[in-house]
Design a protein around this motif. Structure first.
Motif, PDB file in Angstrom:
ATOM      1  N   ARG A  42      32.389  39.710  38.093  1.00  0.00           N
ATOM      2  CA  ARG A  42      33.024  40.736  37.250  1.00  0.00           C
ATOM      3  C   ARG A  42      32.221  42.021  37.513  1.00  0.00           C
ATOM      4  NH1 ARG A  42      36.591  37.718  37.563  1.00  0.00           N
ATOM      5  NH2 ARG A  42      37.524  36.400  35.976  1.00  0.00           N
TER       6      ARG A  42
ATOM      7  N   LEU B 206      54.313  38.893  34.416  1.00  0.00           N
ATOM      8  CA  LEU B 206      52.903  38.567  34.145  1.00  0.00           C
ATOM      9  C   LEU B 206      52.737  37.078  34.477  1.00  0.00           C
ATOM     10  CD1 LEU B 206      52.512  40.502  30.787  1.00  0.00           C
ATOM     11  CD2 LEU B 206      51.263  40.986  32.885  1.00  0.00           C
ATOM     12  N   GLY B 207      52.892  36.234  33.505  1.00  0.00           N
ATOM     13  CA  GLY B 207      52.795  34.789  33.757  1.00  0.00           C
ATOM     14  C   GLY B 207      51.360  34.303  33.718  1.00  0.00           C
TER      15      GLY B 207
ATOM     16  N   ASP C 184      45.549  33.927  22.509  1.00  0.00           N
ATOM     17  CA  ASP C 184      44.894  34.813  23.481  1.00  0.00           C
ATOM     18  C   ASP C 184      43.835  35.709  22.851  1.00  0.00           C
ATOM     19  OD1 ASP C 184      46.254  33.627  25.461  1.00  0.00           O
ATOM     20  OD2 ASP C 184      47.364  35.371  26.135  1.00  0.00           O
TER      21      ASP C 184
ATOM     22  N   GLN D 140      52.657  45.623  27.824  1.00  0.00           N
ATOM     23  CA  GLN D 140      51.206  45.756  27.676  1.00  0.00           C
ATOM     24  C   GLN D 140      50.911  47.185  27.240  1.00  0.00           C
ATOM     25  OE1 GLN D 140      49.784  44.254  31.599  1.00  0.00           O
ATOM     26  NE2 GLN D 140      49.130  42.474  30.422  1.00  0.00           N
TER      27      GLN D 140
ATOM     28  N   TYR E  61      56.159  34.563  32.478  1.00  0.00           N
ATOM     29  CA  TYR E  61      56.498  35.458  31.370  1.00  0.00           C
ATOM     30  C   TYR E  61      56.286  36.905  31.790  1.00  0.00           C
ATOM     31  CZ  TYR E  61      51.425  34.900  30.250  1.00  0.00           C
ATOM     32  OH  TYR E  61      50.066  34.834  30.294  1.00  0.00           O
TER      33      TYR E  61
ATOM     34  N   SER F 151      48.983  35.332  39.651  1.00  0.00           N
ATOM     35  CA  SER F 151      47.631  35.892  39.515  1.00  0.00           C
ATOM     36  C   SER F 151      47.552  37.389  39.822  1.00  0.00           C
ATOM     37  CB  SER F 151      46.642  35.149  40.411  1.00  0.00           C
ATOM     38  OG  SER F 151      46.505  33.819  40.004  1.00  0.00           O
ATOM     39  N   ARG F 152      48.539  37.927  40.501  1.00  0.00           N
ATOM     40  CA  ARG F 152      48.470  39.322  40.956  1.00  0.00           C
ATOM     41  C   ARG F 152      47.113  39.549  41.641  1.00  0.00           C
ATOM     42  NH1 ARG F 152      49.552  42.298  35.637  1.00  0.00           N
ATOM     43  NH2 ARG F 152      48.604  40.404  34.777  1.00  0.00           N
TER      44      ARG F 152
ATOM     45  N   ASN G 234      51.279  38.358  24.167  1.00  0.00           N
ATOM     46  CA  ASN G 234      50.280  37.674  23.343  1.00  0.00           C
ATOM     47  C   ASN G 234      50.815  37.383  21.945  1.00  0.00           C
ATOM     48  OD1 ASN G 234      48.451  37.711  25.456  1.00  0.00           O
ATOM     49  ND2 ASN G 234      47.478  39.613  24.805  1.00  0.00           N
TER      50      ASN G 234
ATOM     51  N   GLY H 105      44.191  39.139  40.299  1.00  0.00           N
ATOM     52  CA  GLY H 105      43.108  38.417  39.617  1.00  0.00           C
ATOM     53  C   GLY H 105      42.629  37.215  40.413  1.00  0.00           C
ATOM     54  N   ASP H 106      41.469  36.733  40.044  1.00  0.00           N
ATOM     55  CA  ASP H 106      40.877  35.611  40.786  1.00  0.00           C
ATOM     56  C   ASP H 106      41.192  34.252  40.172  1.00  0.00           C
ATOM     57  OD1 ASP H 106      39.377  35.697  38.514  1.00  0.00           O
ATOM     58  OD2 ASP H 106      37.462  36.099  39.492  1.00  0.00           O
ATOM     59  N   GLY H 107      41.936  34.270  39.066  1.00  0.00           N
ATOM     60  CA  GLY H 107      42.311  32.993  38.446  1.00  0.00           C
ATOM     61  C   GLY H 107      41.188  32.330  37.673  1.00  0.00           C
ATOM     62  N   ARG H 108      40.087  33.044  37.542  1.00  0.00           N
ATOM     63  CA  ARG H 108      38.903  32.457  36.901  1.00  0.00           C
ATOM     64  C   ARG H 108      38.704  32.970  35.478  1.00  0.00           C
ATOM     65  NH1 ARG H 108      39.790  30.407  41.680  1.00  0.00           N
ATOM     66  NH2 ARG H 108      38.115  29.035  42.338  1.00  0.00           N
TER      67      ARG H 108
ATOM     68  N   ARG I 224      45.873  32.585  35.395  1.00  0.00           N
ATOM     69  CA  ARG I 224      44.627  31.809  35.484  1.00  0.00           C
ATOM     70  C   ARG I 224      44.641  30.633  34.516  1.00  0.00           C
ATOM     71  NH1 ARG I 224      40.247  34.925  31.911  1.00  0.00           N
ATOM     72  NH2 ARG I 224      41.669  35.926  30.479  1.00  0.00           N
TER      73      ARG I 224
HETATM   74  P1  AMP Z   1      45.267  38.196  28.957  1.00  0.00           P
HETATM   75  O1  AMP Z   1      44.538  39.475  28.901  1.00  0.00           O
HETATM   76  O2  AMP Z   1      44.353  36.997  29.090  1.00  0.00           O
HETATM   77  O3  AMP Z   1      46.248  38.018  27.853  1.00  0.00           O
HETATM   78  O4  AMP Z   1      46.074  38.213  30.345  1.00  0.00           O
HETATM   79  C1  AMP Z   1      47.060  39.161  30.664  1.00  0.00           C
HETATM   80  C2  AMP Z   1      47.665  38.784  31.997  1.00  0.00           C
HETATM   81  O5  AMP Z   1      46.699  38.905  33.051  1.00  0.00           O
HETATM   82  C3  AMP Z   1      48.171  37.354  32.093  1.00  0.00           C
HETATM   83  O6  AMP Z   1      49.297  37.348  32.928  1.00  0.00           O
HETATM   84  C4  AMP Z   1      47.020  36.618  32.720  1.00  0.00           C
HETATM   85  O7  AMP Z   1      47.407  35.449  33.369  1.00  0.00           O
HETATM   86  C5  AMP Z   1      46.512  37.657  33.715  1.00  0.00           C
HETATM   87  N1  AMP Z   1      45.086  37.477  34.023  1.00  0.00           N
HETATM   88  C6  AMP Z   1      44.038  37.776  33.225  1.00  0.00           C
HETATM   89  N2  AMP Z   1      42.877  37.495  33.836  1.00  0.00           N
HETATM   90  C7  AMP Z   1      43.173  37.001  35.057  1.00  0.00           C
HETATM   91  C8  AMP Z   1      42.403  36.534  36.174  1.00  0.00           C
HETATM   92  N3  AMP Z   1      41.070  36.516  36.156  1.00  0.00           N
HETATM   93  N4  AMP Z   1      43.090  36.109  37.254  1.00  0.00           N
HETATM   94  C9  AMP Z   1      44.423  36.126  37.286  1.00  0.00           C
HETATM   95  N5  AMP Z   1      45.204  36.559  36.289  1.00  0.00           N
HETATM   96  C10 AMP Z   1      44.599  36.998  35.180  1.00  0.00           C
END
Ligand code: AMP
Ligand code: MG
Length: 497
Positions: A165, A89-90, A262, A81, A77, A121-122, A253, A124-127, A93
């Motif tokens: 974090r 985005l997509g 979310d 933002q 997706y 994940s860009r 969201n 991000g750590d996926g966690r 995690r």
């Molecule tokens: P959110 O703030 O949870 O609505 O996430 C916004 C976007 O950031 C989405 O595409 C999420 O998958 C991505 N995202 C948020 N936190 C992480 C993370 N720790 N690792 C990877 N992607 C993230």
């Protein structure tokens, strides 16, 4: 014999074209441990809670073993933002494991949040970490308890990992259940790439899954849009009537099923202020309390753009048709909102002057900085007993005096005489619409901190237990009946990503 608790997935999303997702397996975590299981929800989903808590069940629940029929995938997706378009985005995690049919025969998405990196994940750590997981669990289940459409939380699971974090935090997974996870941003993903065929496939998917009645209409896609607008207007009016501030109303969201989705730095308002913001990342107050309906309309306008090609071959007439639907939004929203606010105030017969009565009550709360939800709750007591019960603290005395001595109170009392039921009955009806408990930020924060920093889940369980009885009769001594003291007040909430 097959285990009665076995999860069996279907997967309608995985059969869509491959541009819709990336197939990814959940990462193996060092040590999964279910710290909270929603047994009622498990049963609604035909899952055996005892089995889910056993070693084998937990493996399936946490994605450490893949259940039959599951084809884990990260959904693609895009999204605006804070007003800025991000074309990709997509699920960075999260993973959709598949769908389960619940006891009512409804297909529900089964999603893991915090399950590891994906192609989306860009950086991000996926966690996910324990705090935000428990926060989403608590608030989404509360929303459900007060009948506001929402994604649900089936389980909170620690992973045995330490996640970095600002500090080191315990890693966790949320098992989330939803009608679906398709967002306005999903349409935007294909629109940004001019993938018209995929836009149509997505629209057909949403019609089939959520709005099947659109199929029999003259223009099914226009009807689909109208339905989405209506459900969202209903949802946001729920938020506004209860003082819920989502905090990150980005288009990614906004769920097309009309569920709250979310939960990040969201919050329930204590003292009422029209421009209240809790989110620490909302520097411009874009997503403040009173902006939420306007922002929703803006988001829906972004959705309308993506659907134009489905509406009419003539682009001008497509725009005109969508504008007409969007033009209906303010009235639609107001209708929902006025009805909900009136029922909180015991105004059952619809009168033209009720709208200003509602508005004037909010103005009073704003001017006097009164606690939002308790003011509604104790209005019922003022009505019947003329005063609050004993055990009032200074806050309650102030609230009672301020409300009772206002011009508004006189008008309200007079207006109630045209309801042809006794004040006792009226109070009873008001009680059904005015929860006595809600997730006050300082109480939530305290419970989460015990779990995160002391490994003590009991305060979380206690708070959750109380919140699952939102309409119980409560006294003035109850912690929910008090706004936080200045020293307790949580002024900023974090999304924790
Ligand atoms: P959110 O703030 O949870 O609505 O996430 C916004 C976007 O950031 C989405 O595409 C999420 O998958 C991505 N995202 C948020 N936190 C992480 C993370 N720790 N690792 C990877 N992607 C993230
Ligand atoms: Mg999101």
């Amino acid at each position: 014999m097959e285990d009665p608790g076995q999860i069996r997935f279907e997967n309608s999303y995985a059969v869509l074209p491959k541009q819709f997702y990336a197939k990814v397996k959940p990462e193996i975590m060092p040590r999964v441990n279910v710290i909270k299981l929603n047994k009622n929800l498990a049963e609604e989903l035909n899952l055996n809670p005892d089995w889910l808590l056993k070693d084998e069940g937990t493996k399936f629940l946490s994605g450490q073993r893949i259940a039959p029929g599951s084809e884990p995938l990260a959904q693609a997706y895009a999204g605006h933002q804070f007003g800025t378009f991000v074309p990709q985005l997509g699920d960075g995690r999260a993973l959709l494991l598949g769908e389960i049919t619940d006891k009512k025969g409804k297909k529900m998405d089964f999603q893991l949040k915090g399950s590891g990196r994906t192609p989306f994940s860009r950086n991000g750590d996926g966690r996910a970490t324990l705090g935000p997981v428990l926060r989403e669990y608590l608030i989404s289940e509360y929303m459900n308890a007060i009948n506001i459409p929402t994604t649900r939380s089936l389980a909170a699971i620690t992973t045995g990992e330490t996640v970095i974090r600002e500090t080191q935090l315990p890693g966790a997974l949320l098992v989330r259940v939803a009608s679906s996870h398709v967002r306005i941003g999903t349409f935007q993903y294909f629109y940004a790439r001019q993938m018209n065929a995929e836009i149509k496939i997505l629209a057909n998917y949403i019609i089939k899954r959520h709005y099947p009645s659109a199929l029999s209409k003259e223009n099914p896609y226009l009807d689909l849009f109208r339905n989405i607008v209506e459900r969202q207007a209903d949802l946001i009016s729920d938020w506004m009537s209860i003082g819920f501030i989502h905090g990150v109303m980005n288009t990614d969201n906004t769920s097309l099923s009309g569920e709250t989705i979310d939960y990040g730095p969201c919050a329930f308002m204590d003292r009422f202020q029209f421009d209240k913001v809790y989110s620490s990342i909302d520097h411009t107050r874009r997503y403040c309390y009173q902006n939420q309906p306007k922002i929703l309309l803006w988001n829906l306008s972004r959705l309308a753009e993506t659907m134009l090609i489905l509406i009419d071959t003539n682009i001008d007439s497509a725009i005109k048709k969508m504008e007409e639907v969007l033009g209906e939004f303010p009235k639609l929203y107001e209708g929902f909102w006025v009805t909900k606010m009136c029922s909180r105030l015991g105004l059952l017969k619809k009168k033209p002057s009720d709208r200003s009565l509602v508005e004037n009550f909010l103005k009073l709360l704003h001017e006097k900085n009164l606690d939002f939800n308790t003011s509604f709750y104790f209005l019922g007591d003022l009505l019947v007993e003329g005063q609050l019960k004993k055990h009032m603290n200074q806050d309650h005395q102030h609230m009672m005096k301020t409300i009772q001595s206002s011009k508004w109170y006189n008008t309200w009392e007079k207006r109630l005489t045209s309801e042809e039921i006794s004040q006792k009955e009226l109070k009873k009806l008001m009680r059904l619409k005015n929860p006595s408990a809600f997730p006050r930020n300082h109480l939530v924060e305290k419970a989460l901190n015990s779990a995160i920093y002391e490994g003590d889940i009991k305060p979380f369980n206690d708070l959750l237990g109380e919140l699952m009885n939102p309409f119980m009769e409560r006294s003035l001594q109850d912690p929910f009946a008090h706004p936080p003291k200045p020293s307790e007040e949580v002024t900023a909430t974090f999304c924790g990503t």
